[in-house]
Design a protein around this motif. Sequence first.
Motif, PDB file in Angstrom:
ATOM      1  N   ALA A 189       0.775  -1.181   0.037  1.00  0.00           N
ATOM      2  CA  ALA A 189       0.139   0.115   0.039  1.00  0.00           C
ATOM      3  C   ALA A 189       0.696   1.215   0.003  1.00  0.00           C
ATOM      4  O   ALA A 189       0.498   2.108  -0.804  1.00  0.00           O
ATOM      5  CB  ALA A 189      -0.986  -0.154   1.225  1.00  0.00           C
ATOM      6  N   GLU A 190       1.909   1.098   0.826  1.00  0.00           N
ATOM      7  CA  GLU A 190       2.920   2.323   0.885  1.00  0.00           C
ATOM      8  C   GLU A 190       3.563   2.539  -0.424  1.00  0.00           C
ATOM      9  O   GLU A 190       3.956   3.700  -1.124  1.00  0.00           O
ATOM     10  CB  GLU A 190       3.846   2.115   2.122  1.00  0.00           C
ATOM     11  CG  GLU A 190       4.423   3.519   2.429  1.00  0.00           C
ATOM     12  CD  GLU A 190       3.636   4.182   2.981  1.00  0.00           C
ATOM     13  OE1 GLU A 190       3.730   5.580   3.159  1.00  0.00           O
ATOM     14  OE2 GLU A 190       2.519   3.981   3.732  1.00  0.00           O
ATOM     15  N   ILE A 191       4.035   1.649  -1.176  1.00  0.00           N
ATOM     16  CA  ILE A 191       4.634   1.453  -2.576  1.00  0.00           C
ATOM     17  C   ILE A 191       3.717   2.124  -3.544  1.00  0.00           C
ATOM     18  O   ILE A 191       4.009   3.009  -4.128  1.00  0.00           O
ATOM     19  CB  ILE A 191       5.093   0.229  -2.892  1.00  0.00           C
ATOM     20  CG1 ILE A 191       6.217  -0.158  -1.951  1.00  0.00           C
ATOM     21  CG2 ILE A 191       5.426  -0.021  -4.315  1.00  0.00           C
ATOM     22  CD1 ILE A 191       6.478  -1.597  -2.048  1.00  0.00           C
ATOM     23  N   ALA A 192       2.334   1.579  -3.406  1.00  0.00           N
ATOM     24  CA  ALA A 192       1.320   2.140  -4.361  1.00  0.00           C
ATOM     25  C   ALA A 192       1.139   3.797  -4.144  1.00  0.00           C
ATOM     26  O   ALA A 192       0.954   4.754  -5.021  1.00  0.00           O
ATOM     27  CB  ALA A 192       0.088   1.475  -4.083  1.00  0.00           C
ATOM     28  N   LYS A 193       1.006   4.234  -2.886  1.00  0.00           N
ATOM     29  CA  LYS A 193       0.873   5.567  -2.636  1.00  0.00           C
ATOM     30  C   LYS A 193       2.234   6.271  -3.050  1.00  0.00           C
ATOM     31  O   LYS A 193       1.710   7.531  -3.868  1.00  0.00           O
ATOM     32  CB  LYS A 193       0.755   5.726  -1.003  1.00  0.00           C
ATOM     33  CG  LYS A 193       0.710   7.210  -0.407  1.00  0.00           C
ATOM     34  CD  LYS A 193       1.127   7.324   0.814  1.00  0.00           C
ATOM     35  CE  LYS A 193       2.925   7.514   0.815  1.00  0.00           C
ATOM     36  NZ  LYS A 193       3.469   7.752   2.010  1.00  0.00           N
ATOM     37  N   SER A 194       3.289   5.806  -2.764  1.00  0.00           N
ATOM     38  CA  SER A 194       4.209   6.555  -3.429  1.00  0.00           C
ATOM     39  C   SER A 194       4.078   6.777  -4.885  1.00  0.00           C
ATOM     40  O   SER A 194       4.802   7.801  -5.465  1.00  0.00           O
ATOM     41  CB  SER A 194       5.652   6.040  -3.035  1.00  0.00           C
ATOM     42  OG  SER A 194       5.841   5.714  -1.660  1.00  0.00           O
ATOM     43  N   SER A 199       5.072   9.634  -9.985  1.00  0.00           N
ATOM     44  CA  SER A 199       4.898  10.148 -11.396  1.00  0.00           C
ATOM     45  C   SER A 199       4.392   8.887 -12.373  1.00  0.00           C
ATOM     46  O   SER A 199       4.284   7.821 -11.716  1.00  0.00           O
ATOM     47  CB  SER A 199       6.567   9.879 -11.846  1.00  0.00           C
ATOM     48  OG  SER A 199       7.060   8.918 -11.540  1.00  0.00           O
ATOM     49  N   ASP A 200       4.204   9.191 -13.360  1.00  0.00           N
ATOM     50  CA  ASP A 200       3.718   8.247 -14.560  1.00  0.00           C
ATOM     51  C   ASP A 200       4.587   6.972 -14.443  1.00  0.00           C
ATOM     52  O   ASP A 200       4.412   5.830 -14.694  1.00  0.00           O
ATOM     53  CB  ASP A 200       3.381   8.809 -15.718  1.00  0.00           C
ATOM     54  CG  ASP A 200       2.163   9.599 -16.121  1.00  0.00           C
ATOM     55  OD1 ASP A 200       1.277   9.401 -14.960  1.00  0.00           O
ATOM     56  OD2 ASP A 200       2.081  10.299 -16.964  1.00  0.00           O
ATOM     57  N   GLU A 201       5.799   7.589 -14.745  1.00  0.00           N
ATOM     58  CA  GLU A 201       7.041   6.422 -14.851  1.00  0.00           C
ATOM     59  C   GLU A 201       6.988   5.355 -13.622  1.00  0.00           C
ATOM     60  O   GLU A 201       7.005   4.105 -13.831  1.00  0.00           O
ATOM     61  CB  GLU A 201       8.229   7.054 -14.802  1.00  0.00           C
ATOM     62  CG  GLU A 201       9.383   6.070 -15.494  1.00  0.00           C
ATOM     63  CD  GLU A 201      10.122   5.243 -14.364  1.00  0.00           C
ATOM     64  OE1 GLU A 201      10.447   4.147 -15.189  1.00  0.00           O
ATOM     65  OE2 GLU A 201       9.935   5.480 -13.375  1.00  0.00           O
ATOM     66  N   PHE A 202       7.068   5.864 -12.316  1.00  0.00           N
ATOM     67  CA  PHE A 202       6.739   4.815 -11.166  1.00  0.00           C
ATOM     68  C   PHE A 202       5.533   4.236 -11.212  1.00  0.00           C
ATOM     69  O   PHE A 202       5.335   2.951 -10.845  1.00  0.00           O
ATOM     70  CB  PHE A 202       7.033   5.757 -10.085  1.00  0.00           C
ATOM     71  CG  PHE A 202       7.280   4.869  -8.790  1.00  0.00           C
ATOM     72  CD1 PHE A 202       7.053   3.404  -8.823  1.00  0.00           C
ATOM     73  CD2 PHE A 202       7.464   5.486  -7.225  1.00  0.00           C
ATOM     74  CE1 PHE A 202       7.298   2.785  -7.692  1.00  0.00           C
ATOM     75  CE2 PHE A 202       7.587   4.997  -6.249  1.00  0.00           C
ATOM     76  CZ  PHE A 202       7.616   3.461  -6.493  1.00  0.00           C
TER      77      PHE A 202
END
Length: 369
Positions: A189-194, A199-202
């Motif tokens: 969830a934290e990775i998704a939030k980040s 950015s689009d790239e991430f």
Amino acid sequence: MATKVIVNIPGEESYDVRIGASALDSLGRRMRGVPALGQAERALVVTDSNVAPLYRDRAKESLAAAGFRTSDIVVPAGEDTKSVEVAGELWEAMAQLKLGRDCVVVALGGGVVGDLAGFAASTYMRGVTLVQAPTTLLSMVDSSVGGKTGVNLAAGKNLVGTFKQPAYVCADTGTLATLPEREWTCGCAEIAKSAVIDSDEFFFWLVDAADALAAREDGAVSEAIARSVVFKADVVAQDKTESRGVRECLNYGHTLGHAVETLAGYGTFSHGAAVAEGMRFAARLGAELVGASADFVTAQDDLLDALGLPALAWSAEPAALLDAMKRDKKARRGQVRFVLPRDVGAWELLDVDDAVILEHLDAWARSKE
């Protein structure tokens, strides 16, 4: 193969975040390479009852091999440990061990241990050096980097705390093998939030890598951690003490998320599950208030689903949720503030009127019926 990310924050010593499957074995040696730790004699490992049987001895052996005289303190596992009372017990134990200002505290564990040990390190003798050795995905991508420490009060999470940057972060991805699924998705969830905020790239990398990350494939895991650390380090560098509004983007999903945790009872849902629910809510609020598209809302929902974070089958009275939001430390002048996405990589920090929040909370609660 380890990955190294260097965190540069204005006014602070830069520090390394080392990400790799055996990073814990080189903990002591790497610490000796940090100027602030080169002459330290004592190292205190603070860990919890879940982590200690698994990784305490490895950490202490690495520290001893590098010449540190080591001690350890084991606290009970769980959110209840993140309290003023347990912090006081840590201070007393550190004094009984006769630790001086030249000691280093090594926080070995997840976010609770990192926040608690960091708070103790930042306040004992007005501050001793801190090293973070996170053992959960959530703590690797979030709480171990950026310098926030804290404990909870009955009134809410993290209401007492300090800013204390670590001197070094050791993210041994091998420790994630023992992580329960609940805690794994918490980190996702934290990775998704980040990714949404960054950015689009991430974001589109994560969409493509979601299945591999959910399956815990090594390459995807290390890449996701590194990308998240780079994102957070960049944000913190712009707003070290959350005084300029920039760092508040890291609270995306947390406004409703913290209220859910408070009303459901800490531990009923994982922090990540609550934040994911908050992201879903904020995206829909963003569609009305700042122009987020329906496609964005759907894309975020699909990503969270793919990462094992379905919408919660739980609700509460809207008025009670609003009251919990107003008691959160992110509220200002009695107004609830939301990080609202316009699109991937674009967000606004907005004070939202109570009536608008209640309208959306009513709709959210009805969707759970």
